[in-house]
Design a protein around this motif. Structure first.
Motif, PDB file in Angstrom:
ATOM      1  N   GLY A 144       0.884  -1.158   0.080  1.00 17.52           N
ATOM      2  CA  GLY A 144      -0.039  -0.036   0.087  1.00 17.52           C
ATOM      3  C   GLY A 144       0.858   1.121  -0.111  1.00 17.52           C
ATOM      4  N   HIS A 145       0.534   2.203   0.941  1.00 14.66           N
ATOM      5  CA  HIS A 145       1.376   3.331   1.286  1.00 14.66           C
ATOM      6  C   HIS A 145       1.370   4.498   0.376  1.00 14.66           C
ATOM      7  N   THR A 146       1.128   4.360  -0.875  1.00 17.72           N
ATOM      8  CA  THR A 146       1.532   5.537  -2.062  1.00 17.72           C
ATOM      9  C   THR A 146       0.206   6.197  -2.077  1.00 17.72           C
ATOM     10  N   HIS A 147      -0.862   5.696  -1.608  1.00 19.05           N
ATOM     11  CA  HIS A 147      -2.222   6.660  -1.873  1.00 19.05           C
ATOM     12  C   HIS A 147      -2.488   6.737  -3.403  1.00 19.05           C
ATOM     13  N   GLY A 148      -1.789   6.044  -4.299  1.00 16.86           N
ATOM     14  CA  GLY A 148      -1.929   6.004  -5.644  1.00 16.86           C
ATOM     15  C   GLY A 148      -1.289   7.337  -5.968  1.00 16.86           C
ATOM     16  N   GLY A 149      -0.714   7.979  -5.286  1.00 11.69           N
ATOM     17  CA  GLY A 149      -0.356   9.339  -5.833  1.00 11.69           C
ATOM     18  C   GLY A 149      -1.234  10.600  -5.095  1.00 11.69           C
ATOM     19  N   GLN A 150      -2.388  10.210  -4.649  1.00 13.42           N
ATOM     20  CA  GLN A 150      -3.292  11.125  -4.023  1.00 13.42           C
ATOM     21  C   GLN A 150      -3.681  12.169  -4.651  1.00 13.42           C
ATOM     22  N   VAL A 151      -3.020  13.095  -5.292  1.00 17.95           N
ATOM     23  CA  VAL A 151      -3.494  14.028  -6.138  1.00 17.95           C
ATOM     24  C   VAL A 151      -2.809  14.010  -7.477  1.00 17.95           C
ATOM     25  N   CYS A 152      -3.663  13.369  -8.403  1.00 18.60           N
ATOM     26  CA  CYS A 152      -3.033  13.131  -9.756  1.00 18.60           C
ATOM     27  C   CYS A 152      -3.512  13.877 -10.854  1.00 18.60           C
ATOM     28  N   VAL A 153      -2.774  13.921 -11.960  1.00 17.18           N
ATOM     29  CA  VAL A 153      -3.047  14.740 -12.909  1.00 17.18           C
ATOM     30  C   VAL A 153      -3.890  13.991 -13.975  1.00 17.18           C
ATOM     31  N   PRO A 154      -5.322  14.319 -14.263  1.00 19.77           N
ATOM     32  CA  PRO A 154      -5.933  13.643 -15.316  1.00 19.77           C
ATOM     33  C   PRO A 154      -5.422  13.251 -16.633  1.00 19.77           C
ATOM     34  N   PHE A 155      -5.425  12.000 -16.953  1.00 19.25           N
ATOM     35  CA  PHE A 155      -4.656  11.432 -18.255  1.00 19.25           C
ATOM     36  C   PHE A 155      -3.297  11.437 -18.239  1.00 19.25           C
ATOM     37  N   TYR A 156      -2.758  11.818 -17.196  1.00 22.37           N
ATOM     38  CA  TYR A 156      -1.135  11.608 -16.830  1.00 22.37           C
ATOM     39  C   TYR A 156      -0.906  10.839 -15.820  1.00 22.37           C
ATOM     40  N   GLY A 157      -1.442  11.217 -14.394  1.00 17.25           N
ATOM     41  CA  GLY A 157      -1.254  10.129 -13.468  1.00 17.25           C
ATOM     42  C   GLY A 157      -0.469  11.040 -12.349  1.00 17.25           C
ATOM     43  N   ALA A 158       0.143  10.037 -11.430  1.00 14.58           N
ATOM     44  CA  ALA A 158       0.682  10.330 -10.366  1.00 14.58           C
ATOM     45  C   ALA A 158       1.958  11.335 -10.372  1.00 14.58           C
ATOM     46  N   LEU A 159       2.195  12.287  -9.440  1.00 14.27           N
ATOM     47  CA  LEU A 159       3.389  13.044  -9.733  1.00 14.27           C
ATOM     48  C   LEU A 159       4.466  12.321  -8.627  1.00 14.27           C
ATOM     49  N   VAL A 160       3.842  11.867  -7.517  1.00 15.15           N
ATOM     50  CA  VAL A 160       4.665  11.265  -6.434  1.00 15.15           C
ATOM     51  C   VAL A 160       4.377  10.063  -5.872  1.00 15.15           C
ATOM     52  N   THR A 161       5.232   9.135  -5.457  1.00 16.18           N
ATOM     53  CA  THR A 161       4.718   7.865  -4.971  1.00 16.18           C
ATOM     54  C   THR A 161       5.128   7.840  -3.374  1.00 16.18           C
ATOM     55  N   ASN A 162       5.789   8.793  -2.843  1.00 14.12           N
ATOM     56  CA  ASN A 162       6.322   8.448  -1.488  1.00 14.12           C
ATOM     57  C   ASN A 162       7.203   7.506  -1.019  1.00 14.12           C
TER      58      ASN A 162
END
Length: 313
Positions: free
Chosen positions: A241-259
Motif C-alpha cells: 500500500g502506502h502510496t495513496h496512488g499518488g493521492q493528487v493526480c493529473v487527469p490523463f497523466y497520473g501520479a506526480l509522487v509515490t512517497n
C-alpha cells in the motif's frame, strides 16, 4: 471585465472548484476495484482476497467506517490489511469497529508508519522534493535520516495489534505465517514498514514455503529493495500500500509522487516486478484514506481491492 483580469480570475476559479471537488467529494467517493491475478496451482478454485490499506482513521469519520463495514458483504475468502490504519491516536476503537465485520474472515496484516506514529502537518511540496532527491521517509541516500523518528506522537498501536490478533489475523511483522483458506494452504511472508526502515528481510529470507499451495508476500511500502528481495526469492505475488496512488493526480497523466522509490507508473493497481531472474505480480493499493492534515484526493479516489486469484495458465 477587462481581459487583463479574466485569465487569472478564471484560473483561480478553476483551482477553487478542483479543491472543492477533491476535499468535498472525491475524498469520500469510496469504491471497490476488482482484478484477477493468475497465481494459483492448476485446478484450484478461484480465491477471493480483499485488500484494505491506508485507512488513516480519524475519530468521527462515520462514512468511512460504514463503507469499510459494508465490505464484509463481499464474503471474501481472505482479508489482507497492508497498514496505516490510523491518523489519530484516539481512533483505535473506531478503526477496530470499522474493520469488525472483516475480522470474522481469515486475515493477515502488517503495519505502516502511521500505525506507530501520529501524523504531523507537512508542506505538500516536500513530496515533490523527495521525489527529486530520492530521500523518502528514513531512507535518505546519505544515511542522515536513519537515526530514527524523533519528536513524534506515539500511537497506541499495541491496542490495534491486540484487536487483530484476538480475531485470529496473522501478524506478519518481519515474520512468516500460514493459513488454511478453504482447501488451500497459504504461506505468508511479511515485513515491517520500509518507509521508517523497520524491515528486516534477513529474518525471513530463503524464499517461499514450497509445501504450501500459494505463497504471498506482504509489506506496507513498496520500496525497490523489498520488491527485489521478494521477487528474487520467487514469491508469485506481493501486496503493498502506502502510496495513496499518488493521492493528487493529473487527469490523463497520473501520479506526480509515490512517497517511495517505486516509479509512478506502478503507483497503484496490478503490475509486475522483475529481479534475480524472476518476475512477480505486484499489487499496490491506493488505499481509502489520507493524512488528517491533507484530506483531499484528486483523480485518485479512495479504494479497496477484491483480488480474485485464479490458476496459472
Amino acid at each position: 471585465m477587462r481581459p487583463l483580469y479574466a485569465v487569472p480570475l478564471g484560473i483561480a476559479a478553476t483551482g477553487a472548484a478542483c479543491f472543492a471537488y477533491a476535499a468535498g467529494y472525491e475524498v469520500r467517493a469510496f469504491r471497490l476495484r476488482r482484478i484477477e491475478v493468475p497465481v494459483l496451482p492448476r485446478g484450484a478454485r478461484p480465491l477471493r482476497v480483499l485488500q484494505v490499506s491506508d485507512i488513516h482513521m480519524v475519530s468521527g469519520q462515520r462514512r468511512k467506517q460504514r463503507w469499510l463495514q459494508s465490505l464484509a458483504s463481499l464474503r471474501p475468502d481472505l482479508v489482507v490489511n497492508t497498514g496505516d490504519n490510523l491518523s489519530d491516536p484516539e481512533a483505535v476503537p473506531e478503526a477496530l469497529d470499522a474493520l469488525g465485520p472483516l475480522l470474522e474472515f481469515p486475515g493477515a496484516y502488517v503495519f505502516g508508519s502511521n500505525d506507530y506514529y501520529g501524523p504531523v502537518a507537512k508542506n505538500p511540496l516536500r513530496y515533490i522534493g523527495a521525489r527529486l532527491s530520492g530521500d523518502h521517509g528514513l531512507n535518505a541516500a546519505d544515511g542522515s535520516a536513519r537515526r530514527g523518528v524523533s519528536g513524534a506522537v506515539h500511537n497506541p498501536w499495541g491496542q490495534l495489534r491486540d484487536g487483530f490478533d484476538s480475531a485470529g489475523w496473522l501478524n506478519l511483522t518481519n515474520t512468516r505465517g500460514r493459513l488454511k483458506v478453504r482447501d488451500l494452504e497459504i504461506a505468508f511472508t511479511g515485513l515491517d514498514d520500509p518507509h521508517i526502515r523497520r524491515d528486516r528481510y534477513n529474518e525471513v529470507a530463503g524464499g517461499p514455503d514450497t509445501s504450501a499451495d500459494l505463497a504471498l508476500a506482504v509489506v506496507h511500502a513498496p520500496y525497490l529493495r523489498v520488491l527485489d528481495a521478494f521477487t528474487a526469492d520467487g514469491y508469485p505475488l506481493v501486496l503493498a500500500g502506502h502510496t495513496h496512488g499518488g493521492q493528487v493526480c493529473v487527469p490523463f497523466y497520473g501520479a506526480l509522487v509515490t512517497n517511495c522509490d517505486i516509479d509512478p507508473d506502478r503507483v497503484k493497481g496490478l503490475s509486475t516486478h522483475t529481479a534475480g531472474g524472476h518476475t512477480s505480480y505486484l499489487h499496490v493499493s491506493a488505499g481509502c484514506g489520507t493524512n488528517r492534515y491533507t484530506p483531499i484526493r484528486f483523480a485518485c479516489p479512495p479504494e479497496a481491492t477484491l483480488l480474485t486469484l485464479v490458476p496459472r495458465p
